[in-house]
Design a protein around this motif. Sequence first.
Motif, PDB file in Angstrom:
ATOM      1  N   LEU D 391       0.844  -1.210   0.000  1.00 11.28           N
ATOM      2  CA  LEU D 391       0.000   0.000   0.000  1.00 11.28           C
ATOM      3  C   LEU D 391       0.873   1.250   0.000  1.00 11.28           C
ATOM      4  O   LEU D 391       0.618   2.206  -0.728  1.00 11.28           O
ATOM      5  N   THR D 395       1.019   4.029  -2.883  1.00 14.34           N
ATOM      6  CA  THR D 395       0.828   5.447  -2.593  1.00 14.34           C
ATOM      7  C   THR D 395       1.964   6.264  -3.180  1.00 14.34           C
ATOM      8  O   THR D 395       1.749   7.276  -3.852  1.00 14.34           O
ATOM      9  N   SER D 466      -2.359  -0.111   9.059  1.00  9.52           N
ATOM     10  CA  SER D 466      -3.617   0.283   8.414  1.00  9.52           C
ATOM     11  C   SER D 466      -3.629   1.769   8.061  1.00  9.52           C
ATOM     12  O   SER D 466      -4.438   2.217   7.259  1.00  9.52           O
ATOM     13  N   TRP D 469      -3.733   3.254   4.407  1.00  6.94           N
ATOM     14  CA  TRP D 469      -4.937   3.607   3.643  1.00  6.94           C
ATOM     15  C   TRP D 469      -5.162   5.111   3.622  1.00  6.94           C
ATOM     16  O   TRP D 469      -5.680   5.657   2.636  1.00  6.94           O
ATOM     17  N   LEU D 472      -2.880   6.484   1.087  1.00  8.71           N
ATOM     18  CA  LEU D 472      -3.365   6.102  -0.232  1.00  8.71           C
ATOM     19  C   LEU D 472      -4.541   6.986  -0.645  1.00  8.71           C
ATOM     20  O   LEU D 472      -4.653   7.410  -1.802  1.00  8.71           O
TER      21      LEU D 472
END
Lengths: 88, 97, 99, 505, 313
Positions: D391, D395, D466, D469, D472
């Motif tokens: 992730l 990003t 987490s 996210w 992102l």
Amino acid sequence: MAELLQLAALLVLLTVAAGLLRILRGPGAADRVMAAQLLGTGGIAVLVLLAAATATPALLDAALTLALLAAFAAVALVVAAPGRASRR
Amino acid sequence: MSLLLDGFTLVAVFAGILFFVAGTAGLLRFPDTSSRLHALTKADHLGLGLIVLGLLPQAGGVLPALKLLVIWALALLAGATVGPLIARLAREEDAPP
Amino acid sequence: MSATLYGLLGAALVGIGLFGLLARPSPLLRILAFNLLGGGVFLVFGAVARRGAGAGFPGDPVPQAIILTGIVVAFAATTLAVMLLLRLSAEGEGRSDPP
Amino acid sequence: MTAAVTLAPTPWGMLPVLAVVLPVAGMVAALPLGARGAERLTLALVPFGLLIALGMAAATYASGAPLVHLLGHWAPPLGLAFRADGLSAAMMLTAAIVIGAVALFARAGFGTPAGAPERREALSFWALLLALWGGINLVLVADDLFTLYVALELLSFAAVPLVCLDGGRATLEAALRYLMFALLGSVLYLLGVALLYGAYGTLDIVLLSERTRAIPATIVAVALMTAGLLAKTALLPLHLWLPPAHSGAPAAASAVLSALVVKGSFVLLVRLWFGVMPGLPVPAAAQILAGLGAAAIILGSAAALAQARLKLLVAYSTVAQIGYLFLMFPLLAAALGTPEDAARAWTGGVLQAVSHAFAKAAMFLAVGLMAKGLGHDRIADLAGAGRAMPLCLLTFGLAGLSLMGVPPSGGFAAKWLLLTSAIEAGQWWWALVILGGGLLTGAYVYRVLATALTAGPGGATGREDSRAWIALGLALISVALGFLPLGAFGLVQIGRLDLAVGGVP
Amino acid sequence: MTGLLADLAIGAAILALAAGMVAARSAFTATAFFIAYGLLLGLAWVRLGAVDIALTEAAIGAGLSGVLLLTAAARLAARPVATERAPGPLLTALIALCCAAVAVAIGAAILSLPEPTPSLAAEVAANLPATALGNPVAGVLMSYRALDTLLESAVVVLAVVGVWSLTPPGGWGGFPGPFHLRVESGPLALLARLLPPIGIVIALHILWVGKDAPGGKFQAAAILAAMWLLAWMAGLATPPRIASRRLRFAVSAGAGLFLAIGVAGALAEGAFLAYPAGWTKALVLAVEFALTASIAVALALLVMGPPEEEDRA
């Protein structure tokens, strides 16, 4: 009267300004502190004279503040002067 | 009466200025720090004192007159506090370890 | 007359302060130079205020009030810089190696 | 004389006031509330901030005119006004989203669990973040040059301690250097303010836009203010403070510093050039500014390519991306007579500021997570990071696309607009710079991605943080800006002062 | 004539001090210059007809800044910080040339300012009755440009946050600043006991006359801060820990009240910072008092600095 007092203020100012030479020349910290003190007192004298000469009572308050803060700065000077701080 | 008071003011103020001049001259001309200190403290305190004294009749009220006296007292206090420090600094500088 | 004189003095102080800020290596001297520079700027502003005297006031009160605010903000900036410097000096007990 | 510019209060004028008052009040309250209270207050304020910014955008768009509020009912020049135009609304929305994302992101690092003792970093971070938010909003809506000075100081005083939040020696040095640059910048700015007041008797931007003439005092004042603001915006060669400061700060702080703080002084610079003195002939000076911008693009990108550390790479990339912002100046100056060209250059500049804000915030957050997961941020040792943290890498790649200007992305739209404006204005050399900068950007982004995607030891194992996210999401916004129809950018044209005064043929 | 001579003397002295400050070798000497410079700047403000600023300069410029820089110079003398390399002679000359050019440009700009000078003095005077204040500068600060004053009080709070954020590891929540031994005798002890009561009276006086004459909250706050610092330096007063809710509330209260009154104006009068009709004087006074107290506490905390390493509970 007012003119004469203004003249007096000018004379004090010129005198202490001449004393500044000692700040610039030093040589030691003691001399600089002395000259700064003379300047402080002279500044107070100038303000007091101007207050009377121009009938501006607010200048008296300025002189009062200056005198108070000069005393305060004197304490700081004693606390912070070189030689004392290094002992901490 | 007013003329007399004005005369008093002028005499005192200009006498005060003389002390300032003397103090500055001492500060500039005297050879060593401790004699400069002597010249300065006298000039300083008496000069401002005489000026304050001279201005008292011109103050025009009790409060301004009181302010003038407080101003002088504060300057005296400041001088008394810094005096010993200057003397000590001068001693340390005159006789380096 | 005196307004212009002090304005020019302010300009000179700005020059001197700028020089101190750029040319002196010691951080504390730089902070002092910043204060010189600030004093010069306030004097220029003060000269502007004096030129705007009118309506019975010895100077235009708007720039005068702005200068008051500016002095307090500049003082806060000085304390922040000094404290940062003192913290740095406490940090670098031993050797200091510039990157 | 110029009926287009008025300073009468408008119906939704209270929104810009709220946008400033809420975060500033939050900062003031943070101290007595303590770290935990400040954290919860910040998170509670985020939705309100978003709503206010959305409301401002909607109200501005609907009325086609800026929102104005007169503080204390006193009208300038005696009093102060808030004036929020389309540029303010767009940037404020950006700020609200970035601050919101950063606040969510920072809960893990700067949170205070119930009952836990207060930590220095925690209280400082939340209070400084709120101050920074208030400062940026104030820069966007204030209409008085001295209020803007206070706003700049608010920004600097919030940004500098954020840099050295970890308390290490290197970051303290970076913070001190940053502070000295910032102070020099604001004092030069203030000097210009003094001269402008002396010449025109007002500091209100709208009033000044009608009064300024090309006299020596104006020119010296604007030159001083420009120099000061450039130091704060970190345009080459005044960028020296930025890389150590932005790379040394905690990731959450770096994100807001790079995304928002440097944009504050940039917006002010735009207001100065095209608001305070819209009619003045400045093409030569604008060419110099853009020349510095071009140098920043090329040298900054090259420096980013040469970095061994990931955080420094991202920081140098900021130096380069700031350069693009300044290409707008000569293009706008050249197009002042032709509204359509001017609008294109203006939109390009603003879109660059907005898309870079999202992309760079995303990038800093992602890089921060990678550095935390791997325990280092050496680019040479990134091998395997792609598998461990997909992730974060995604990003980084998406944000990189926007920075490069690859379609479809916000960065592409911005750079395309600037490029076509440059060709339209006959200043093709800026187009070359844009293309060259894009290639260099591609090179440094590729370098990171290529290393990270090779197989290797990786560092982290297990599930990815987490918070990736959040990063992102910001990167996606930066890309998605490229899908917006160009008509949506009509918003940023509203209330342009150069249109009202100098732009009428 | 006396005026011009005085201006020339003040100007020459200030210039000499500034040059001396920049050329000084030791930080202590430079700071001594700085204090003298602040004093003379105060006189310059009097000559410029700005007694309000003269008061502020005396209190903040010469007083608090001087003390801050003096103590910093002393502490840095004990633990020097690595300095950057000084520029070589050629570069120094180049910098000097550029700075001189900047100064000349500014001077030229000042000389070219238009005559008659644009001024808001008349507008300030015309609207002064609506502000319920007699001192025009206070009118600007509390009414016309109240926003600036409000923001500035927030900047001061922020500066406290910033300074505290520099607390070294292990110090968080402790007493601000270095520890001072209690001074029992000597002139310092006398001064530290005598001065604060006098100072508080003077500060209140200056705050009170500030409505109608030069003076007001900044000046009063600076004096109060100085008095607190004096007692602190003599070891007579220990400030609360920075974890103290009461201390933090004291720092924030002034700006908080001002914000609240601003919002009340928005609700009642439809404009942020508009004072509700009939309440102007009372509200302005309330804000002035609260701001004085908060700014005084904040200024003192700024000079004290963040807590030191070990907590001396």
